[in-house]
Design a protein around this motif. Structure first.
Motif, PDB file in Angstrom:
ATOM      1  N   MET A 165       0.840  -1.201   0.000  1.00  0.00           N
ATOM      2  CA  MET A 165       0.000   0.000   0.000  1.00  0.00           C
ATOM      3  C   MET A 165       0.872   1.247   0.000  1.00  0.00           C
ATOM      4  O   MET A 165       0.549   2.244  -0.670  1.00  0.00           O
ATOM      5  N   ILE A 166       1.991   1.222   0.714  1.00  0.00           N
ATOM      6  CA  ILE A 166       2.899   2.372   0.727  1.00  0.00           C
ATOM      7  C   ILE A 166       3.419   2.633  -0.682  1.00  0.00           C
ATOM      8  O   ILE A 166       3.444   3.779  -1.145  1.00  0.00           O
ATOM      9  N   GLU A 167       3.787   1.585  -1.391  1.00  0.00           N
ATOM     10  CA  GLU A 167       4.274   1.754  -2.761  1.00  0.00           C
ATOM     11  C   GLU A 167       3.164   2.291  -3.665  1.00  0.00           C
ATOM     12  O   GLU A 167       3.399   3.179  -4.485  1.00  0.00           O
ATOM     13  N   ARG A 168       1.949   1.774  -3.499  1.00  0.00           N
ATOM     14  CA  ARG A 168       0.830   2.265  -4.316  1.00  0.00           C
ATOM     15  C   ARG A 168       0.635   3.757  -4.135  1.00  0.00           C
ATOM     16  O   ARG A 168       0.473   4.502  -5.100  1.00  0.00           O
ATOM     17  N   VAL A 169       0.621   4.199  -2.865  1.00  0.00           N
ATOM     18  CA  VAL A 169       0.409   5.617  -2.577  1.00  0.00           C
ATOM     19  C   VAL A 169       1.589   6.439  -3.103  1.00  0.00           C
ATOM     20  O   VAL A 169       1.395   7.502  -3.695  1.00  0.00           O
ATOM     21  N   ALA A 170       2.799   5.952  -2.909  1.00  0.00           N
ATOM     22  CA  ALA A 170       3.981   6.669  -3.403  1.00  0.00           C
ATOM     23  C   ALA A 170       3.937   6.822  -4.924  1.00  0.00           C
ATOM     24  O   ALA A 170       4.270   7.888  -5.459  1.00  0.00           O
ATOM     25  N   ARG A 171       3.516   5.787  -5.615  1.00  0.00           N
ATOM     26  CA  ARG A 171       3.421   5.861  -7.075  1.00  0.00           C
ATOM     27  C   ARG A 171       2.390   6.893  -7.513  1.00  0.00           C
ATOM     28  O   ARG A 171       2.595   7.643  -8.472  1.00  0.00           O
ATOM     29  N   VAL A 172       1.255   6.957  -6.810  1.00  0.00           N
ATOM     30  CA  VAL A 172       0.230   7.950  -7.153  1.00  0.00           C
ATOM     31  C   VAL A 172       0.745   9.359  -6.876  1.00  0.00           C
ATOM     32  O   VAL A 172       0.541  10.271  -7.685  1.00  0.00           O
ATOM     33  N   LEU A 173       1.424   9.552  -5.759  1.00  0.00           N
ATOM     34  CA  LEU A 173       1.990  10.870  -5.452  1.00  0.00           C
ATOM     35  C   LEU A 173       2.976  11.302  -6.534  1.00  0.00           C
ATOM     36  O   LEU A 173       2.945  12.447  -6.991  1.00  0.00           O
ATOM     37  N   ALA A 174       3.848  10.382  -6.933  1.00  0.00           N
ATOM     38  CA  ALA A 174       4.827  10.700  -7.974  1.00  0.00           C
ATOM     39  C   ALA A 174       4.137  11.022  -9.300  1.00  0.00           C
ATOM     40  O   ALA A 174       4.524  11.959  -9.999  1.00  0.00           O
ATOM     41  N   GLU A 175       3.099  10.254  -9.610  1.00  0.00           N
ATOM     42  CA  GLU A 175       2.364  10.495 -10.856  1.00  0.00           C
ATOM     43  C   GLU A 175       1.698  11.871 -10.824  1.00  0.00           C
ATOM     44  O   GLU A 175       1.710  12.598 -11.818  1.00  0.00           O
ATOM     45  N   ARG A 176       1.147  12.232  -9.671  1.00  0.00           N
ATOM     46  CA  ARG A 176       0.502  13.546  -9.537  1.00  0.00           C
ATOM     47  C   ARG A 176       1.508  14.681  -9.700  1.00  0.00           C
ATOM     48  O   ARG A 176       1.171  15.766 -10.130  1.00  0.00           O
ATOM     49  N   ARG A 177       2.749  14.424  -9.323  1.00  0.00           N
ATOM     50  CA  ARG A 177       3.806  15.431  -9.502  1.00  0.00           C
ATOM     51  C   ARG A 177       4.340  15.431 -10.920  1.00  0.00           C
ATOM     52  O   ARG A 177       5.162  16.275 -11.285  1.00  0.00           O
ATOM     53  N   GLY A 178       3.920  14.451 -11.718  1.00  0.00           N
ATOM     54  CA  GLY A 178       4.358  14.382 -13.104  1.00  0.00           C
ATOM     55  C   GLY A 178       5.677  13.657 -13.289  1.00  0.00           C
ATOM     56  O   GLY A 178       6.322  13.795 -14.326  1.00  0.00           O
ATOM     57  N   ASN A 179       6.085  12.883 -12.288  1.00  0.00           N
ATOM     58  CA  ASN A 179       7.369  12.187 -12.385  1.00  0.00           C
ATOM     59  C   ASN A 179       7.250  10.794 -11.789  1.00  0.00           C
ATOM     60  O   ASN A 179       7.887  10.470 -10.790  1.00  0.00           O
ATOM     61  N   LYS A 180       6.434   9.949 -12.420  1.00  0.00           N
ATOM     62  CA  LYS A 180       6.184   8.638 -11.849  1.00  0.00           C
ATOM     63  C   LYS A 180       7.382   7.697 -11.911  1.00  0.00           C
ATOM     64  O   LYS A 180       7.378   6.652 -11.280  1.00  0.00           O
ATOM     65  N   VAL A 220      10.228   8.207 -10.562  1.00  0.00           N
ATOM     66  CA  VAL A 220      10.998   8.268  -9.306  1.00  0.00           C
ATOM     67  C   VAL A 220      10.062   8.236  -8.090  1.00  0.00           C
ATOM     68  O   VAL A 220      10.194   9.023  -7.164  1.00  0.00           O
ATOM     69  N   TRP A 221       9.168   7.273  -8.081  1.00  0.00           N
ATOM     70  CA  TRP A 221       8.199   7.155  -6.994  1.00  0.00           C
ATOM     71  C   TRP A 221       8.854   6.880  -5.649  1.00  0.00           C
ATOM     72  O   TRP A 221       8.277   7.190  -4.597  1.00  0.00           O
ATOM     73  N   GLU A 222      10.053   6.325  -5.655  1.00  0.00           N
ATOM     74  CA  GLU A 222      10.740   6.016  -4.398  1.00  0.00           C
ATOM     75  C   GLU A 222      10.950   7.257  -3.534  1.00  0.00           C
ATOM     76  O   GLU A 222      11.017   7.168  -2.314  1.00  0.00           O
ATOM     77  N   GLU A 223      11.025   8.421  -4.167  1.00  0.00           N
ATOM     78  CA  GLU A 223      11.200   9.669  -3.423  1.00  0.00           C
ATOM     79  C   GLU A 223       9.968  10.015  -2.589  1.00  0.00           C
ATOM     80  O   GLU A 223      10.053  10.838  -1.682  1.00  0.00           O
ATOM     81  N   ASP A 224       8.857   9.398  -2.882  1.00  0.00           N
ATOM     82  CA  ASP A 224       7.607   9.711  -2.198  1.00  0.00           C
ATOM     83  C   ASP A 224       7.231   8.681  -1.121  1.00  0.00           C
ATOM     84  O   ASP A 224       6.146   8.762  -0.553  1.00  0.00           O
ATOM     85  N   ILE A 225       8.112   7.760  -0.825  1.00  0.00           N
ATOM     86  CA  ILE A 225       7.801   6.721   0.157  1.00  0.00           C
ATOM     87  C   ILE A 225       7.523   7.316   1.539  1.00  0.00           C
ATOM     88  O   ILE A 225       6.548   6.948   2.193  1.00  0.00           O
ATOM     89  N   ALA A 226       8.341   8.253   1.996  1.00  0.00           N
ATOM     90  CA  ALA A 226       8.130   8.838   3.328  1.00  0.00           C
ATOM     91  C   ALA A 226       6.805   9.586   3.390  1.00  0.00           C
ATOM     92  O   ALA A 226       6.067   9.483   4.386  1.00  0.00           O
ATOM     93  N   THR A 227       6.453  10.305   2.344  1.00  0.00           N
ATOM     94  CA  THR A 227       5.186  11.029   2.305  1.00  0.00           C
ATOM     95  C   THR A 227       4.018  10.053   2.262  1.00  0.00           C
ATOM     96  O   THR A 227       2.996  10.260   2.935  1.00  0.00           O
ATOM     97  N   ALA A 228       4.159   8.992   1.503  1.00  0.00           N
ATOM     98  CA  ALA A 228       3.108   7.975   1.429  1.00  0.00           C
ATOM     99  C   ALA A 228       2.893   7.335   2.795  1.00  0.00           C
ATOM    100  O   ALA A 228       1.751   7.166   3.241  1.00  0.00           O
ATOM    101  N   ARG A 229       3.977   6.999   3.463  1.00  0.00           N
ATOM    102  CA  ARG A 229       3.876   6.398   4.798  1.00  0.00           C
ATOM    103  C   ARG A 229       3.171   7.363   5.759  1.00  0.00           C
ATOM    104  O   ARG A 229       2.288   6.967   6.527  1.00  0.00           O
ATOM    105  N   ALA A 230       3.522   8.640   5.707  1.00  0.00           N
ATOM    106  CA  ALA A 230       2.908   9.642   6.585  1.00  0.00           C
ATOM    107  C   ALA A 230       1.415   9.780   6.299  1.00  0.00           C
ATOM    108  O   ALA A 230       0.607   9.920   7.230  1.00  0.00           O
TER     109      ALA A 230
END
Length: 87
Positions: free
Chosen positions: A5-20, A22-32
């Motif tokens: 689920m953390i990876e799913r959320v991180a991927r969506v966050l990265a996609e929303r930023r227009g840079n899917k 590098v979704w790994e950069e969004d893992i901490a935000t997804a976890r939060a």
């Protein structure tokens, strides 16, 4: 391997930023974001209880349809309530 689920959320966050890519950069935000949902809002709890009672009385038990279990039905109802953004 199935994504968490953390990876799913991180991927969506990265996609929303227009840079899917590098979704790994969004893992901490997804976890939060997921941690923020740990304690449900009252509307989420009410929706979960309502859905469980409906399930217990035989509503929404399609064999080939999601949800397949009462837990999935309650979880989905609670997330739907959270997405409605009511207190």
């Amino acid at each position: 391997m199935a994504e968490s689920m953390i990876e799913r959320v991180a991927r969506v966050l990265a996609e929303r930023r227009g840079n899917k890519a590098v979704w790994e950069e969004d893992i901490a935000t997804a976890r939060a974001a997921i941690e923020a949902m740990r304690i449900p809002a009252s509307a989420m709890t009410a929706a979960g209880i309502k859905r469980q009672v409906a399930w217990d009385y035989g509503e929404g038990r399609g064999v080939d349809e999601y949800p397949h279990t009462s837990e999935q039905a309650v979880y989905t109802a609670m997330i739907d309530a959270a997405l409605e953004d009511k207190p």
